[in-house]
Design an enzyme around this catalytic site. Structure first.
Site, PDB file in Angstrom:
ATOM      1  N   HIS A 144      41.842 103.829  62.371  1.00 23.58           N
ATOM      2  CA  HIS A 144      43.194 103.283  62.003  1.00 23.58           C
ATOM      3  C   HIS A 144      44.328 103.806  62.407  1.00 23.58           C
ATOM      4  CE1 HIS A 144      42.172 100.225  58.994  1.00 23.58           C
ATOM      5  NE2 HIS A 144      41.096 100.763  58.872  1.00 23.58           N
TER       6      HIS A 144
ATOM      7  N   LYS B 241      57.616  99.032  53.831  1.00 25.30           N
ATOM      8  CA  LYS B 241      56.185  99.681  54.096  1.00 25.30           C
ATOM      9  C   LYS B 241      56.446 101.324  53.677  1.00 25.30           C
ATOM     10  CE  LYS B 241      57.150  98.224  58.402  1.00 25.30           C
ATOM     11  NZ  LYS B 241      56.011  97.894  59.067  1.00 25.30           N
ATOM     12  N   ARG B 242      55.273 101.833  53.936  1.00 22.13           N
ATOM     13  CA  ARG B 242      55.472 103.361  53.462  1.00 22.13           C
ATOM     14  C   ARG B 242      56.559 103.996  54.341  1.00 22.13           C
ATOM     15  NH1 ARG B 242      51.370 105.694  49.993  1.00 22.13           N
ATOM     16  NH2 ARG B 242      52.377 107.601  50.744  1.00 22.13           N
TER      17      ARG B 242
ATOM     18  N   LYS C  28      57.732 104.890  61.601  1.00 21.30           N
ATOM     19  CA  LYS C  28      58.025 103.944  60.974  1.00 21.30           C
ATOM     20  C   LYS C  28      59.511 103.667  61.277  1.00 21.30           C
ATOM     21  CE  LYS C  28      53.918 102.784  58.123  1.00 21.30           C
ATOM     22  NZ  LYS C  28      53.481 101.501  58.445  1.00 21.30           N
TER      23      LYS C  28
ATOM     24  N   THR D 257      50.167  94.969  59.240  1.00 23.20           N
ATOM     25  CA  THR D 257      50.057  93.681  58.638  1.00 23.20           C
ATOM     26  C   THR D 257      50.988  93.164  57.713  1.00 23.20           C
ATOM     27  OG1 THR D 257      48.933  94.904  56.656  1.00 23.20           O
ATOM     28  CG2 THR D 257      47.459  94.162  58.337  1.00 23.20           C
TER      29      THR D 257
ATOM     30  N   LYS E 255      52.668  89.051  57.427  1.00 24.83           N
ATOM     31  CA  LYS E 255      52.963  88.349  56.153  1.00 24.83           C
ATOM     32  C   LYS E 255      54.350  87.810  56.325  1.00 24.83           C
ATOM     33  CE  LYS E 255      50.458  92.214  53.756  1.00 24.83           C
ATOM     34  NZ  LYS E 255      50.762  93.679  53.038  1.00 24.83           N
TER      35      LYS E 255
HETATM   36  C1  LIG Z   1      51.063  94.735  53.409  1.00 23.02           C
HETATM   37  C2  LIG Z   1      51.435  96.009  52.564  1.00 23.02           C
HETATM   38  C3  LIG Z   1      51.482  97.234  53.313  1.00 23.02           C
HETATM   39  C4  LIG Z   1      51.180  97.425  54.707  1.00 23.02           C
HETATM   40  O1  LIG Z   1      52.518  97.155  55.488  1.00 23.02           O
HETATM   41  P1  LIG Z   1      52.764  97.672  56.856  1.00 23.02           P
HETATM   42  O2  LIG Z   1      54.195  97.219  57.098  1.00 23.02           O
HETATM   43  O3  LIG Z   1      51.766  97.084  57.852  1.00 23.02           O
HETATM   44  O4  LIG Z   1      52.772  99.025  57.143  1.00 23.02           O
HETATM   45  C5  LIG Z   1      51.715  98.429  52.194  1.00 23.02           C
HETATM   46  N1  LIG Z   1      51.945  98.007  51.193  1.00 23.02           N
HETATM   47  C6  LIG Z   1      51.963  96.801  50.664  1.00 23.02           C
HETATM   48  C7  LIG Z   1      52.385  96.731  49.124  1.00 23.02           C
HETATM   49  C8  LIG Z   1      51.585  95.521  51.203  1.00 23.02           C
HETATM   50  O5  LIG Z   1      51.579  94.616  50.741  1.00 23.02           O
END
Ligand SMILES: *Cc1c(COP(=O)(O)O)cnc(C)c1O
Length: 807
Positions: free
Chosen positions: A352, A541-542, A547, A649, A653
């Site tokens: 990952h 995101k985190r 990032k 991911t 979304k």
């Molecule tokens: C989809 C999702 C992530 C992953 O987000 P990335 O932008 O791919 O890092 C992290 N936390 C939550 C709550 C999510 O729904």
């Protein structure tokens, strides 16, 4: 089921749960009653489905993961059972809105971010495709911490989710296993064989809790089995009698500690003893369970790999490989060679990340102390593996052999073990897999080219489109029918409307409604008023340096400065929204949170610019508020340092909800760009080959950029100059990282290109037709990122499993 029958069953459930009449029940009791009713409905399919798999000796996949970020279950399960509308009517008749009852459920915080969410997406798609696949994980009593922002800083509060009545689990005490930790190994001989006896170890009881994983309206029910660590010992009454209460609980606490909390780091948990125990606890319980159930089917162990495939989500569960060896050899008296053949035909492995600090390694001393038998097995695996590399692959003693070795430098390297012990190694987006093959794992790729493959991540379109954005999905159904629900690629049917101005107008309306919903959420939770007429630019995101939330906030500071200088500056009003947790020990990330909130406070209270700029930090980003955030986005910020984000991911979304992606060509952004075409995405920043050129030549000079771009310099300087924009706070550490330490993540390098990209957004947004056309194309092209697609590829190309119809 009819509404009347539903109410009847709900009443029965309530008598059982609380001995109350429906009319007198609290929201909480109704919620638990609803759970009881649904579990009863699911139970039959749950047992029937698993009996079917057993009776027909179906090949099944087991997904091992230290994290499962599930989100809430009840609403989803109602939808998957086709009972949502009936439940809604029934509760309405009671004058108790269903949504309010559903609010009783909290998100189990059993994951940190993308990796944990992916695991759940896969279980959802497996069941929805009627495929036999289940999950194994840990039932952490305290989920990931709850984030609160106080005086601009992140505070971490405990999340006691388990005690908030989890209605979705079946505890199965009688399927518990003993996991052995610590101790030493006695070696003896018996008929020319060495016998290894583990003695003086701590016994920990692994008790399973099963959560049913439903397929979408297809009666298929798989499961997620979560292990809880419990003690075999009772209170020590001798200590208790002496009044030593703490000592009397010592053994119980020691065992229970293992599943107390989830490590909140997204990298770098090397050297944490408890983490190693957690990882082993997960795999030992799971492998024992897998082998026992397999033998119960009456099949020969030699054929194990023909009926079972085990997939490990990153290296965290990689000790499943030596654990299977242990169970086959020590408990089932198999020869090493046979056991190794079975094992290496059983495991698939997903990598990952390429961040080197996230590559797990354990010190040998720690390893030996906690897992003495597993250590011996790994030594033997390595011994034979090195022999193979030398004799069959012709690799000479030296640097290369050392890099490939599982044990080196006093450490056990988990990635090396994973590759040596699996038949498949996959990355999670095309770019990422190529980087693995050509750079990060190139030496392994040269040894085992056939093992490497790509499987681009995916998302559950049912949650992120149907559920989170019901207005949009109803509109889509009106336009192209409901085929996309079972076949998300059918979303492409929307392309026929790209120039239909009525459709585009309606699309914009729906976006506006979703923005209003978010406006209300932000007002209710934080008291900040936002305008749905501004561009909603969302970065959730985190929080991590790679990032680059820092790049985003620096650009906001730059925009603010321009507005201060020229309040009539002609820009479309913008609302910048952030959300995400920082690991509590990750100081830099926490400084970024403090910076965002400090700047947000200043900007939001500045009346001279107020309608043109707002900044919000959403507290405690999780699946539930994510469902409000994604549908409300105009812009999706995917601005990681190129090469660092394996897939992402969140990007998918957003796209599925019609946001326009503002991105570097990193991770799955590359594939998103390929799908929608350059005109329908906004790309900026360094390309991966440029990043690697800088690494190889060592010629990136952040100070040059800092000194040559006056406007950028002025923004960066504000980090240390007690300026009003930061509320007179300073951020010396962030300043130093950018200037003194040469800006590891190329924030300064990409700043200019990012600034220009935002100017492009400003112009594009003003062209109503053009903008909504882009949005429509993004939705239309998003189907390929459904995890149903991803799972079909895993099933065909790695696992060799098939859909199983109901009987
Ligand atoms: C989809 C999702 C992530 C992953 O987000 P990335 O932008 O791919 O890092 C992290 N936390 C939550 C709550 C999510 O729904």
């Amino acid at each position: 089921m009819t509404k009347e029958l539903f109410l009847e069953e709900l009443q029965k459930a309530l008598y059982q749960v609380s001995g109350k009449d429906i009319k007198d029940a609290s929201d909480r009791e109704l919620y638990i009653g609803l759970g009881t009713l649904l579990k009863e409905n699911i139970g039959k399919n749950f047992s029937g489905r698993n009996k079917l798999y057993r009776d027909e000796h179906v090949k099944q996949v087991f997904y091992l993961s230290m994290e499962f970020l599930t989100g809430t279950f009840t609403k989803k399960n109602l939808q998957y059972l086709g009972l949502y509308d009936i439940a809604k009517e029934a509760f309405a008749e009671l004058n108790r809105p269903l949504e309010k009852i559903l609010d009783e459920e909290e998100d189990p915080g059993l994951g940190n971010g993308g990796l944990g969410r992916l695991a759940v997406a896969f279980l959802d798609s497996l069941a929805s495709l009627k495929m036999p696949g289940h999950g194994y994980g840990l039932r952490y009593e305290k989920g990931l911490f709850k984030q609160v922002i106080y005086e601009n800083k992140q505070l971490e509060l405990p999340d006691d989710w388990v005690h908030n009545a989890n209605i979705w689990e079946f505890k199965r005490e009688d399927e518990s296993y003993e996991v052995q930790i610590g101790g030493r190994i006695d070696i003896s001989g018996f008929r020319n064989k060495l016998i290894f006896t583990h003695v003086d170890y701590d016994r920990v009881k692994a008790v399973p809790y099963d959560i049913p994983m439903l397929g979408y309206k297809n009666n298929a029910v798989n499961y997620l089995r979560l292990w809880s660590a419990e003690s075999y010992e009772d209170i020590d009454f001798r200590e208790f009698a002496k009044g030593n209460f703490q000592a009397s609980f010592k053994n119980i606490i020691k065992a229970k500690t293992i599943t107390q909390f989830l490590y909140p780091e997204d990298s770098n948990i090397e050297g944490k003893k408890l983490r190693l125990k957690q990882e082993y606890f997960l795999v030992s319980a799971s492998i024992q369970d897998l082998v026992k159930k397999y033998k119960d089917e009456g099949l020969p162990l030699a054929d194990f790999y023909k009926y079972r495939v085990i997939h490990i989500n990153d290296t965290h569960p990689v000790l499943a490989i030596p654990e299977l060896m242990r169970v086959l050899i020590d408990e089932n008296y198999m020869e090493w060679e046979d056991a190794w053949e079975i094992t290496t035909k059983t495991f698939g492995f997903t990598n990952h990340t390429i961040l080197s600090e996230a590559m797990e390694r354990w010190n040998i001393d720690l390893f030996k102390e906690i897992l003495p038998r597993i250590w011996m097995i790994i030594e033997e695996i390595n011994h034979r593996y090195i022999y193979f590399l030398k004799n069959e692959k012709g690799i000479a003693e030296g640097e290369m052999l050392d890099k490939l070795s599982i044990i080196s430098d006093g450490q056990v390297r988990m990635v090396n073990l994973a590759i040596a012990g699996s038949f498949s190694v996959n990355g999670v987006a095309e770019l990422h897999t190529n980087i693995l093959k050509e750079k990060v794992l190139n030496d392994f790729y040269n040894v085992y080219p056939e093992k490497f493959n790509n499987k681009t991540n995916g998302i559950v379109h049912r949650r992120w489109l149907l559920n989170a954005n019901s207005e949009l999905s109803s509109f889509i159904q009106k336009l192209i029918g409901d085929e996309f629900i079972s076949n998300p690629l059918a979303l492409e049917g929307l392309l026929q409307y790209t120039d239909d101005s009525n459709v585009l107008k309606e699309l914009a309306n729906i976006k506006h409604h979703n923005k209003e919903r978010l406006v209300k959420y932000v007002y209710d939770t934080q008291g900040i008023k936002l305008s749905p007429y501004s561009i909603f630019d969302i970065h959730i995101k985190r929080i991590h340096e790679y990032k680059r939330q820092l790049l985003n906030i620096l650009h906001i500071m730059y925009l603010y400065e321009r507005l201060k200088q020229n309040p009539n500056l002609d820009i479309v009003p913008r609302t910048f929204i952030f959300g995400g947790k920082a690991a509590p020990g990750y100081h830099t990330a926490k400084e970024v949170i403090r910076l965002i909130n400090s700047v947000a406070n200043v900007i939001n209270s500045d009346l001279t610019i107020k309608d043109k700029l707002k900044v919000v930090f959403i507290e405690n980003y999780n699946i539930s508020n994510a469902e409000i955030l994604f549908p409300a986005a105009d812009i999706s910020e995917q601005i990681s340092t190129t090469t660092k984000e394996a897939s992402g991911t969140g990007n998918m979304k957003f796209m599925m909800n019609g946001a326009i992606t503002l991105a570097t060509l990193d991770g799955a952004n590359v594939e998103i760009s390929g799908e929608v075409g350059e005109d329908n995405i906004i790309i900026f920043g360094l390309k991966s080959h440029e990043v690697y050129e800088y690494y190889e030549n060592g010629n990136y000079n952040a100070l040059d950029i800092y000194n040559s771009d006056k406007e950028l310099k002025s923004v960066v300087d504000k980090l240390i100059s007690k300026d009003s924009i930061t509320g007179y706070e300073t951020f010396g550490e962030l300043y130093d990282l950018l200037t003194k330490y040469n800006d590891t993540y190329f924030v300064l390098k990409d700043f200019d290109s990012y600034r220009l990209a935002h100017e492009r957004i400003n112009d594009l947004y003003r062209d109503f037709h053009r903008w909504n056309r882009m949005s429509l194309i993004n939705i239309a092209k998003s189907g390929i990122f459904s995890s149903d697609n991803t799972i079909k590829k895993y099933a065909e190309e790695i696992w060799n499993i098939k859909p199983i119809g109901n009987r």
